[in-house]
Design a protein around this motif. Structure first.
Motif, short mmCIF file in Angstrom:
data_model
loop_
_atom_site.label_atom_id
_atom_site.label_comp_id
_atom_site.label_asym_id
_atom_site.label_seq_id
_atom_site.Cartn_x
_atom_site.Cartn_y
_atom_site.Cartn_z
N VAL A 148 0.84 -1.21 0.00
CA VAL A 148 0.00 0.00 0.00
C VAL A 148 0.87 1.25 0.00
CG1 VAL A 148 -1.63 1.34 1.38
CG2 VAL A 148 -2.01 -1.10 1.05
N SER A 149 1.92 1.23 0.82
CA SER A 149 2.83 2.38 0.88
C SER A 149 3.51 2.59 -0.47
CB SER A 149 3.88 2.15 1.97
OG SER A 149 4.79 3.23 2.02
N SER A 150 3.93 1.51 -1.10
CA SER A 150 4.58 1.62 -2.40
C SER A 150 3.63 2.18 -3.46
CB SER A 150 5.10 0.23 -2.83
OG SER A 150 5.62 0.26 -4.14
N LEU A 151 2.37 1.72 -3.43
CA LEU A 151 1.39 2.22 -4.40
C LEU A 151 1.08 3.69 -4.17
CD1 LEU A 151 -1.03 -0.85 -4.40
CD2 LEU A 151 0.46 -0.14 -6.28
N TYR A 152 1.02 4.09 -2.91
CA TYR A 152 0.81 5.50 -2.59
C TYR A 152 1.93 6.36 -3.15
CZ TYR A 152 0.70 9.73 0.30
OH TYR A 152 0.70 11.04 0.74
N GLU A 153 3.17 5.91 -2.98
CA GLU A 153 4.32 6.65 -3.52
C GLU A 153 4.26 6.71 -5.04
OE1 GLU A 153 6.55 8.30 -1.88
OE2 GLU A 153 5.84 7.72 0.11
N ASP B 189 -7.61 -2.64 7.99
CA ASP B 189 -6.31 -2.13 8.42
C ASP B 189 -5.54 -1.46 7.29
OD1 ASP B 189 -6.81 -2.99 10.98
OD2 ASP B 189 -5.72 -4.87 10.76
N ASN B 190 -5.62 -2.04 6.10
CA ASN B 190 -4.94 -1.43 4.96
C ASN B 190 -5.52 -0.06 4.63
OD1 ASN B 190 -3.39 -3.74 4.70
ND2 ASN B 190 -4.61 -4.61 3.05
N ALA B 191 -6.86 0.06 4.72
CA ALA B 191 -7.50 1.34 4.44
C ALA B 191 -7.12 2.40 5.47
CB ALA B 191 -9.02 1.16 4.41
N VAL B 192 -7.06 2.00 6.74
CA VAL B 192 -6.66 2.94 7.80
C VAL B 192 -5.22 3.40 7.57
CG1 VAL B 192 -6.13 3.13 10.27
CG2 VAL B 192 -8.28 2.07 9.52
N TYR B 193 -4.35 2.46 7.24
CA TYR B 193 -2.94 2.81 6.99
C TYR B 193 -2.82 3.75 5.79
CZ TYR B 193 2.03 2.16 5.96
OH TYR B 193 3.36 2.38 5.71
N PHE B 194 -3.58 3.47 4.74
CA PHE B 194 -3.56 4.32 3.55
C PHE B 194 -4.04 5.73 3.90
CE2 PHE B 194 -5.99 5.84 -0.24
CZ PHE B 194 -4.91 6.06 -1.08
N SER B 195 -5.08 5.82 4.73
CA SER B 195 -5.59 7.12 5.15
C SER B 195 -4.54 7.90 5.95
CB SER B 195 -6.86 6.94 5.98
OG SER B 195 -7.32 8.17 6.49
N ASP B 196 -3.85 7.19 6.85
CA ASP B 196 -2.81 7.84 7.67
C ASP B 196 -1.64 8.33 6.82
OD1 ASP B 196 -4.29 7.45 9.94
OD2 ASP B 196 -3.23 5.63 10.56
N LEU B 197 -1.40 7.67 5.70
CA LEU B 197 -0.34 8.11 4.80
C LEU B 197 -0.70 9.42 4.09
CD1 LEU B 197 0.70 4.79 3.00
CD2 LEU B 197 2.07 6.07 4.64
N GLY B 198 -1.99 9.76 4.07
CA GLY B 198 -2.47 10.91 3.30
C GLY B 198 -3.19 10.49 2.05
N GLY B 199 -3.61 9.21 2.00
CA GLY B 199 -4.23 8.67 0.81
C GLY B 199 -5.55 9.32 0.45
N VAL B 200 -6.37 9.69 1.45
CA VAL B 200 -7.66 10.31 1.17
C VAL B 200 -7.45 11.66 0.48
CG1 VAL B 200 -9.72 11.32 2.22
CG2 VAL B 200 -8.86 9.13 3.05
#
Length: 433
Positions: free
Chosen positions: A164-169, A195-206
């Motif tokens: 998820v982190s890699s895709l966000y980057e 959990d993946n969705a929460v982590y993505f949100s915390d990264l700034g994904g939203v």
């Protein structure tokens, strides 16, 4: 050789071929002890009748199990103490010392047979251990063991959050639409997990998805970003609150207002709005404050939006009506005071005859049931009755369908109940007049 108390009959197996072309195996059928002697009578069985398990000989006597096939060239005996038939590798009389046993003691035919047995034991899918539970334990390895194995081969396995982190980057850096679509495709798969969705949100994904929805000039990118956002917010209040805080509702409604004649885009934008509203009640307040009722009215009344988009709006409003006891003042105003539900009841009489799929009809009937329970749409009861009667006849004729008959029957029964309730309310209204 000296005669012992246990008389052992040793003979060499001979294999012949019967008239049908099948192998024949010598089988001991009787034995007798008479004055220290033993006699045997040999019968034959068809090789196709024996068990497929091979007997693996050694230099020591071993029991031959019933039906077990035996390689050529073995010493075979009947042990009179146990009554069991036994066999071992044939050793010439002149080569009884250990040195000769270790060199040329095995006859060529037997050696070939042993090779075939060994190769069959090493074949894929076969194991030495007959215990299935043991084989399963050997088959499955822990993630730690797998990672260690891959590390030795200069390969790595990433956790889902690392992916998820890699895709966000990747989304942050991508400038090509095709690459962004590929990244969003993969990301949408992973954010279905809480959990993946929460982590993505915390990264700034939203915030990143909001930017794509607002700024992208490609409808496909906007549609995929809305789908990914909706998947992340679905039954996930944490991500929904982050989306409300990021101001996602204006972005979704703004795009929905202009998503005419693009069914995929409008469907996915409505899906994202529905996920937000269902996950957090504050989302309804946002929907009402941002003019959601006006946009919904234009969707259900206009020809610019497809049938599926219209049904999605009916489904969302039905969900809000069924939670009427939990309505906030903003939700009540959105549904009741802005005439949204009344407009939807009016359009329902036109929409029902145009809806070919039973699953969509089921959702529209569900909306009608919710509105009837709240005594809404009174002025539209009479105009709805002909549409319902036509549906009742149509689905009544399909009730004998072997696969969908029960579902069609449930639709007919619900239509009858709605018609009965409407007739009762209409009669009461006429009496009051």
């Amino acid at each position: 050789m000296k005669l012992a108390r246990e008389i052992v009959v040793i003979f060499t197996l001979l294999v012949t071929i019967n008239s049908d072309g099948h192998s024949l195996l010598p089988v001991e059928t009787s034995k007798e002890e008479d004055s220290g002697t033993a006699s045997t009578q040999v019968n034959v069985i068809n090789a196709d009748q024996r068990d497929t398990e091979e007997f693996v000989p050694t230099m020591e006597w071993q029991e031959i199990k019933p039906g077990q096939s035996i390689p050529k060239g073995l010493h075979v005996r009947i042990n009179f103490e146990t009554g069991l038939k036994e066999a071992k590798i044939l050793v010439p009389e002149s080569d009884t010392n250990e040195e000769s046993i270790g060199s040329n003691a095995i006859s060529p035919p037997l050696e070939e047979a042993l090779k075939r047995i060994a190769s069959s034991k090493d074949a894929p899918g076969l194991t030495q251990d007959s215990n299935p539970s043991v084989n399963q334990k050997q088959k499955w390895r822990s993630m730690k063991e797998i990672k260690e194995s891959f590390t030795k081969q200069n390969m790595t396995i990433s956790s889902e959050m690392e992916i998820v982190s890699s895709l966000y980057e990747r989304l942050l850096k991508e400038t090509q639409d095709n690459d962004s679509m590929l990244a969003l495709d993969d990301l949408e798969f992973y954010v279905h997990k809480y959990d993946n969705a929460v982590y993505f949100s915390d990264l700034g994904g939203v915030v990143l998805l909001k930017h794509l929805i607002n700024a992208s000039s490609q409808p496909d990118i906007v549609a995929k970003a809305a789908l990914t956002l909706g998947s992340a917010m679905q039954s996930n209040a944490y991500v929904a609150r982050a989306a409300i805080k990021a101001g996602i509702m204006p972005a979704l409604l703004g795009r929905l207002r202009t998503a005419v004649f693009n069914t995929t885009l409008s469907n996915r934008l409505i899906f994202a709005i529905s996920s937000l509203v269902r996950a957090d009640s504050e989302g309804v307040n946002d929907l009402a404050a941002q003019g959601g009722s006006k946009i919904f009215r234009s969707i259900i009344a206009g020809d610019e939006y497809g049938l599926k988009s219209k049904v999605k709006v009916y489904t969302l409003v039905d969900d809000l009506l069924t939670t009427e006891s939990e309505m906030t003042p903003a939700t009540r105003k959105f549904l009741l005071e802005d005439d949204l539900v009344k407009q939807m009841c009016h359009q329902l009489s036109r929409l029902l005859p145009l809806t070919p799929q039973a699953a969509q009809v089921d959702k529209l009937i569900s909306f009608l049931e919710a509105s009837l329970s709240l005594s809404l749409c009174k002025e539209h009861y009479e105009e709805l009755q002909p549409s319902l009667s036509a549906l009742e006849v149509g689905y009544g004729q399909r009730m004998k369908d072997p696969d969908m008959g029960e579902f069609y029957q449930s639709i007919v029964e619900r239509i009858k109940l709605c018609s009965s309730q409407m007739a009762s309310k209409t009669s009461t209204k006429h009496e009051e007049l």
